[in-house]
Write a protein that holds these residues in place. Structure first.
Motif, mmCIF file in Angstrom:
data_model
loop_
_atom_site.group_PDB
_atom_site.id
_atom_site.type_symbol
_atom_site.label_atom_id
_atom_site.label_comp_id
_atom_site.label_asym_id
_atom_site.label_seq_id
_atom_site.Cartn_x
_atom_site.Cartn_y
_atom_site.Cartn_z
ATOM 1 N N GLU A 41 47.675 50.054 37.411
ATOM 2 C CA GLU A 41 48.236 48.771 37.840
ATOM 3 C C GLU A 41 47.152 47.700 37.950
ATOM 4 O O GLU A 41 47.361 46.543 37.581
ATOM 5 C CB GLU A 41 48.938 48.918 39.186
ATOM 6 N N PHE A 42 45.993 48.102 38.454
ATOM 7 C CA PHE A 42 44.872 47.168 38.601
ATOM 8 C C PHE A 42 44.433 46.646 37.238
ATOM 9 O O PHE A 42 44.219 45.449 37.058
ATOM 10 C CB PHE A 42 43.715 47.850 39.329
ATOM 11 N N ALA A 48 41.913 44.101 32.713
ATOM 12 C CA ALA A 48 40.666 44.871 32.671
ATOM 13 C C ALA A 48 40.842 46.076 31.753
ATOM 14 O O ALA A 48 41.961 46.426 31.369
ATOM 15 C CB ALA A 48 40.300 45.330 34.081
ATOM 16 N N THR A 49 39.732 46.706 31.402
ATOM 17 C CA THR A 49 39.774 47.907 30.574
ATOM 18 C C THR A 49 39.044 49.047 31.268
ATOM 19 O O THR A 49 38.056 48.829 31.977
ATOM 20 C CB THR A 49 39.123 47.666 29.196
ATOM 21 N N LEU A 50 39.544 50.244 31.068
ATOM 22 C CA LEU A 50 38.908 51.439 31.609
ATOM 23 C C LEU A 50 37.844 51.888 30.620
ATOM 24 O O LEU A 50 38.132 52.124 29.446
ATOM 25 C CB LEU A 50 39.947 52.535 31.826
ATOM 26 N N GLU A 51 36.610 51.977 31.081
ATOM 27 C CA GLU A 51 35.482 52.323 30.216
ATOM 28 C C GLU A 51 35.064 53.789 30.324
ATOM 29 O O GLU A 51 34.672 54.396 29.342
ATOM 30 C CB GLU A 51 34.277 51.440 30.563
ATOM 31 N N LYS A 52 35.148 54.355 31.541
ATOM 32 C CA LYS A 52 34.652 55.722 31.743
ATOM 33 C C LYS A 52 35.247 56.295 33.018
ATOM 34 O O LYS A 52 35.409 55.587 34.005
ATOM 35 C CB LYS A 52 33.128 55.700 31.860
ATOM 36 N N LYS A 53 35.577 57.596 32.973
ATOM 37 C CA LYS A 53 36.084 58.303 34.150
ATOM 38 C C LYS A 53 35.098 59.404 34.527
ATOM 39 O O LYS A 53 34.706 60.197 33.670
ATOM 40 C CB LYS A 53 37.418 58.984 33.858
ATOM 41 N N LYS A 97 36.799 37.042 43.562
ATOM 42 C CA LYS A 97 38.067 36.556 42.987
ATOM 43 C C LYS A 97 39.163 37.620 43.096
ATOM 44 O O LYS A 97 40.318 37.296 43.392
ATOM 45 C CB LYS A 97 37.876 36.169 41.520
ATOM 46 N N VAL A 98 38.790 38.867 42.866
ATOM 47 C CA VAL A 98 39.754 39.964 42.978
ATOM 48 C C VAL A 98 40.300 40.028 44.398
ATOM 49 O O VAL A 98 41.507 40.162 44.610
ATOM 50 C CB VAL A 98 39.104 41.308 42.561
ATOM 51 N N LYS A 99 39.426 39.922 45.384
ATOM 52 C CA LYS A 99 39.856 39.955 46.788
ATOM 53 C C LYS A 99 40.861 38.844 47.062
ATOM 54 O O LYS A 99 41.921 39.080 47.655
ATOM 55 C CB LYS A 99 38.655 39.831 47.718
ATOM 56 N N GLU A 100 40.562 37.640 46.609
ATOM 57 C CA GLU A 100 41.470 36.513 46.814
ATOM 58 C C GLU A 100 42.829 36.765 46.161
ATOM 59 O O GLU A 100 43.868 36.476 46.744
ATOM 60 C CB GLU A 100 40.849 35.221 46.270
#
Length: 105
Positions: A41-42, A48-53, A97-100
């Motif tokens: 969801e984030f 955004a993109t997931l780069e590594k787990k 910005k994410v927090k806001e």
């Protein structure tokens, strides 16, 4: 309710890592099983993109890219905590910005 919607803005806290860069603590009631849903969801909400787990026994560190900056999304099993961590000045600005944005949900 969405995973982002379950976050409680009164729990959000910006702090400093030992590196001097920011850490945005988001929740203390996340679970191991809910973490992937939250990240998905984030990613969608913030383009955004997931780069590594990286998953270990008691911690998950998933690296994501927002506006070209690497941010770590960290779930700790004990004590329970969900946070976003930055390593750069630009990343710090993104976390603010994410927090806001999350506070408006």
């Amino acid at each position: 309710m969405s995973e982002l919607g379950k976050l409680k803005s009164d729990e959000f806290s910006l702090g400093n890592l030992n590196s001097g860069h920011l850490c945005l603590e988001l929740a203390s009631d996340m679970s191991w099983d809910r973490f992937p849903y939250f990240v998905n969801e984030f990613l969608n909400r913030f383009n955004a993109t997931l780069e590594k787990k990286t998953d270990a026994v008691d911690i998950r560190i998933w690296e994501i890219a927002i506006e070209g900056e690497q941010i770590r999304c960290v779930f700790e099993d004990f004590p329970l905590m969900l946070s976003l961590e930055s390593d750069t000045d630009n990343g710090d600005q993104i976390l603010m910005k994410v927090k806001e944005e999350l506070e408006r949900i």
